[in-house]
Motif scaffolding. Structure first.
Motif, PDB file in Angstrom:
ATOM      1  N   LYS A  38       0.292   2.200 -29.774  1.00 15.80           N
ATOM      2  CA  LYS A  38       0.382   1.115 -30.749  1.00 15.80           C
ATOM      3  C   LYS A  38      -0.916   0.939 -31.548  1.00 15.80           C
ATOM      4  CE  LYS A  38      -0.821  -2.581 -27.537  1.00 15.80           C
ATOM      5  NZ  LYS A  38      -0.364  -3.809 -26.897  1.00 15.80           N
ATOM      6  N   HIS A  39      -2.024   1.514 -31.071  1.00 11.81           N
ATOM      7  CA  HIS A  39      -3.312   1.409 -31.764  1.00 11.81           C
ATOM      8  C   HIS A  39      -3.698   2.691 -32.512  1.00 11.81           C
ATOM      9  CE1 HIS A  39      -3.975  -2.447 -29.973  1.00 11.81           C
ATOM     10  NE2 HIS A  39      -4.001  -1.960 -28.757  1.00 11.81           N
ATOM     11  N   ILE A  40      -2.809   3.678 -32.518  1.00 14.48           N
ATOM     12  CA  ILE A  40      -3.170   4.975 -33.089  1.00 14.48           C
ATOM     13  C   ILE A  40      -3.498   4.893 -34.582  1.00 14.48           C
ATOM     14  CG2 ILE A  40      -0.789   5.730 -33.529  1.00 14.48           C
ATOM     15  CD1 ILE A  40      -3.659   7.988 -32.273  1.00 14.48           C
ATOM     16  N   GLY A  41      -2.766   4.091 -35.343  1.00 18.68           N
ATOM     17  CA  GLY A  41      -3.024   3.988 -36.778  1.00 18.68           C
ATOM     18  C   GLY A  41      -4.419   3.471 -37.075  1.00 18.68           C
ATOM     19  N   ALA A  42      -4.784   2.365 -36.433  1.00 18.25           N
ATOM     20  CA  ALA A  42      -6.112   1.779 -36.637  1.00 18.25           C
ATOM     21  C   ALA A  42      -7.202   2.734 -36.167  1.00 18.25           C
ATOM     22  CB  ALA A  42      -6.218   0.447 -35.910  1.00 18.25           C
ATOM     23  N   ALA A  43      -6.985   3.395 -35.040  1.00 10.97           N
ATOM     24  CA  ALA A  43      -7.985   4.318 -34.506  1.00 10.97           C
ATOM     25  C   ALA A  43      -8.166   5.527 -35.424  1.00 10.97           C
ATOM     26  CB  ALA A  43      -7.582   4.773 -33.100  1.00 10.97           C
ATOM     27  N   LEU A  44      -7.069   6.057 -35.943  1.00 12.20           N
ATOM     28  CA  LEU A  44      -7.169   7.199 -36.854  1.00 12.20           C
ATOM     29  C   LEU A  44      -7.946   6.824 -38.109  1.00 12.20           C
ATOM     30  CD1 LEU A  44      -3.550   8.633 -36.544  1.00 12.20           C
ATOM     31  CD2 LEU A  44      -5.663   9.724 -35.728  1.00 12.20           C
ATOM     32  N   ARG A  45      -7.663   5.648 -38.657  1.00 11.86           N
ATOM     33  CA  ARG A  45      -8.350   5.219 -39.873  1.00 11.86           C
ATOM     34  C   ARG A  45      -9.829   4.938 -39.590  1.00 11.86           C
ATOM     35  NH1 ARG A  45      -2.963   2.358 -40.979  1.00 11.86           N
ATOM     36  NH2 ARG A  45      -1.983   3.835 -42.378  1.00 11.86           N
ATOM     37  N   ALA A  46     -10.121   4.339 -38.453  1.00 10.68           N
ATOM     38  CA  ALA A  46     -11.516   4.082 -38.092  1.00 10.68           C
ATOM     39  C   ALA A  46     -12.262   5.393 -37.847  1.00 10.68           C
ATOM     40  CB  ALA A  46     -11.592   3.200 -36.848  1.00 10.68           C
ATOM     41  N   GLY A  47     -11.547   6.412 -37.407  1.00  6.13           N
ATOM     42  CA  GLY A  47     -12.141   7.717 -37.166  1.00  6.13           C
ATOM     43  C   GLY A  47     -12.250   8.582 -38.413  1.00  6.13           C
ATOM     44  N   GLY A  48     -11.831   8.033 -39.560  1.00  5.74           N
ATOM     45  CA  GLY A  48     -11.957   8.758 -40.813  1.00  5.74           C
ATOM     46  C   GLY A  48     -10.685   9.420 -41.299  1.00  5.74           C
ATOM     47  N   GLY A  49      -9.583   9.227 -40.592  1.00  5.81           N
ATOM     48  CA  GLY A  49      -8.311   9.809 -41.010  1.00  5.81           C
ATOM     49  C   GLY A  49      -7.590   8.913 -42.007  1.00  5.81           C
ATOM     50  N   PHE A  50      -6.635   9.487 -42.697  1.00  3.46           N
ATOM     51  CA  PHE A  50      -5.854   8.749 -43.689  1.00  3.46           C
ATOM     52  C   PHE A  50      -4.366   8.974 -43.450  1.00  3.46           C
ATOM     53  CE2 PHE A  50      -9.973   8.882 -45.581  1.00  3.46           C
ATOM     54  CZ  PHE A  50     -10.056   7.737 -46.348  1.00  3.46           C
ATOM     55  N   PRO A  51      -3.856   8.509 -42.312  1.00  3.14           N
ATOM     56  CA  PRO A  51      -2.420   8.702 -42.074  1.00  3.14           C
ATOM     57  C   PRO A  51      -1.596   7.778 -42.966  1.00  3.14           C
ATOM     58  CG  PRO A  51      -3.327   7.283 -40.384  1.00  3.14           C
ATOM     59  CD  PRO A  51      -4.484   7.769 -41.229  1.00  3.14           C
ATOM     60  N   THR A  52      -0.432   8.258 -43.360  1.00  2.00           N
ATOM     61  CA  THR A  52       0.494   7.400 -44.097  1.00  2.00           C
ATOM     62  C   THR A  52       1.160   6.466 -43.098  1.00  2.00           C
ATOM     63  OG1 THR A  52       2.373   8.879 -43.810  1.00  2.00           O
ATOM     64  CG2 THR A  52       0.960   9.253 -45.752  1.00  2.00           C
ATOM     65  N   GLU A  53       1.803   5.425 -43.594  1.00  5.67           N
ATOM     66  CA  GLU A  53       2.511   4.510 -42.695  1.00  5.67           C
ATOM     67  C   GLU A  53       3.636   5.236 -41.964  1.00  5.67           C
ATOM     68  OE1 GLU A  53       1.645   1.411 -41.691  1.00  5.67           O
ATOM     69  OE2 GLU A  53      -0.136   1.921 -42.826  1.00  5.67           O
ATOM     70  N   THR A  54       4.287   6.183 -42.622  1.00 11.88           N
ATOM     71  CA  THR A  54       5.346   6.968 -41.978  1.00 11.88           C
ATOM     72  C   THR A  54       4.767   7.782 -40.828  1.00 11.88           C
ATOM     73  OG1 THR A  54       6.550   7.095 -44.071  1.00 11.88           O
ATOM     74  CG2 THR A  54       7.135   8.716 -42.381  1.00 11.88           C
ATOM     75  N   GLU A  55       3.616   8.405 -41.048  1.00 14.86           N
ATOM     76  CA  GLU A  55       2.968   9.167 -39.981  1.00 14.86           C
ATOM     77  C   GLU A  55       2.583   8.255 -38.820  1.00 14.86           C
ATOM     78  OE1 GLU A  55       0.770  12.846 -42.273  1.00 14.86           O
ATOM     79  OE2 GLU A  55      -0.123  10.853 -42.453  1.00 14.86           O
ATOM     80  N   VAL A  56       2.048   7.088 -39.127  1.00 19.69           N
ATOM     81  CA  VAL A  56       1.647   6.154 -38.065  1.00 19.69           C
ATOM     82  C   VAL A  56       2.848   5.791 -37.205  1.00 19.69           C
ATOM     83  CG1 VAL A  56       0.791   3.825 -37.571  1.00 19.69           C
ATOM     84  CG2 VAL A  56      -0.375   5.249 -39.264  1.00 19.69           C
ATOM     85  N   LYS A  57       3.964   5.480 -37.841  1.00 15.93           N
ATOM     86  CA  LYS A  57       5.173   5.130 -37.084  1.00 15.93           C
ATOM     87  C   LYS A  57       5.593   6.281 -36.161  1.00 15.93           C
ATOM     88  CE  LYS A  57       7.225   1.849 -40.381  1.00 15.93           C
ATOM     89  NZ  LYS A  57       6.360   0.823 -40.198  1.00 15.93           N
ATOM     90  N   THR A  58       5.490   7.499 -36.652  1.00 17.84           N
ATOM     91  CA  THR A  58       5.815   8.666 -35.836  1.00 17.84           C
ATOM     92  C   THR A  58       4.835   8.797 -34.676  1.00 17.84           C
ATOM     93  OG1 THR A  58       6.724   9.816 -37.753  1.00 17.84           O
ATOM     94  CG2 THR A  58       6.111  11.177 -35.867  1.00 17.84           C
ATOM     95  N   PHE A  59       3.539   8.648 -34.966  1.00 17.49           N
ATOM     96  CA  PHE A  59       2.516   8.770 -33.926  1.00 17.49           C
ATOM     97  C   PHE A  59       2.634   7.653 -32.885  1.00 17.49           C
ATOM     98  CE2 PHE A  59      -0.366  10.737 -37.409  1.00 17.49           C
ATOM     99  CZ  PHE A  59       0.223  11.978 -37.258  1.00 17.49           C
ATOM    100  N   GLU A  60       3.052   6.465 -33.308  1.00 19.28           N
ATOM    101  CA  GLU A  60       3.176   5.329 -32.383  1.00 19.28           C
ATOM    102  C   GLU A  60       4.273   5.533 -31.337  1.00 19.28           C
ATOM    103  OE1 GLU A  60       1.597   1.561 -35.078  1.00 19.28           O
ATOM    104  OE2 GLU A  60       3.735   2.031 -35.071  1.00 19.28           O
ATOM    105  N   ALA A  61       5.195   6.456 -31.595  1.00 17.24           N
ATOM    106  CA  ALA A  61       6.279   6.711 -30.646  1.00 17.24           C
ATOM    107  C   ALA A  61       5.741   7.250 -29.313  1.00 17.24           C
ATOM    108  CB  ALA A  61       7.288   7.685 -31.248  1.00 17.24           C
ATOM    109  N   LYS A  62       4.599   7.897 -29.358  1.00 18.10           N
ATOM    110  CA  LYS A  62       3.957   8.389 -28.136  1.00 18.10           C
ATOM    111  C   LYS A  62       3.246   7.211 -27.473  1.00 18.10           C
ATOM    112  CE  LYS A  62       0.670  12.013 -26.772  1.00 18.10           C
ATOM    113  NZ  LYS A  62       1.264  12.251 -25.495  1.00 18.10           N
TER     114      LYS A  62
END
Length: 149
Positions: A38-62
């Protein structure tokens, strides 16, 4: 969409400058050693990544991520191309001079992503160095964001 991601990244960097990918992971994982999905989107962005909201939703499934999984996921979310981002800003450029009305743009962006992510006041702070006489020079703004300033 990239404009919104860039603005959100500005806020994430302002809120918490992370020295490295490892420290970003540790900050979000805490003492458990596993990053909750559930924190992957914020962590990716803080780490310098630029995931789209669609990607974040996919990544949050894990449910959780190890450090190695986090690094592999971060590698899938590169920064957007500066030229593409400038093209996206140009949609708002009525005169073709590389500038947009700052108050209109900040209002629209904060309406879209402002739900707890960034306020119009915070957005004005981020864009202020690139604004003259009420117009945002989006070329300079994008160049600064891409450079990490």
């Amino acid at each position: 969409m990239y404009i919104l991601i860039i603005i959100q990244e500005c806020q994430n960097n302002r809120a918490s400058k992370m020295a490295s990918v490892d420290s970003t992971f540790q900050w979000y994982a805490g003492t458990s050693g596993s990053l909750p999905g559930k924190h992957i989107g914020a962590a990716l962005r803080a780490g310098g990544g630029f995931p789209t909201e669609t990607e974040v939703k996919t990544f949050e499934a894990k449910s959780t991520y190890s450090l190695d999984e986090f690094k592999a996921t971060l590698a899938k979310c590169p920064a957007p191309d500066a030229a593409l981002t400038k093209d996206l800003f140009s949609v708002f450029d009525k005169t073709g001079e590389g500038e947009v009305q700052a108050n209109v743009l900040t209002s629209q962006i904060s309406d879209v992503i402002g739900k707890g992510l960034i306020t119009e006041k915070e957005l004005k702070q981020v864009t202020k160095p690139y604004t003259t006489k009420g117009k945002l020079n989006y070329g300079n703004f994008v160049d600064a964001i891409v450079a990490g300033n």
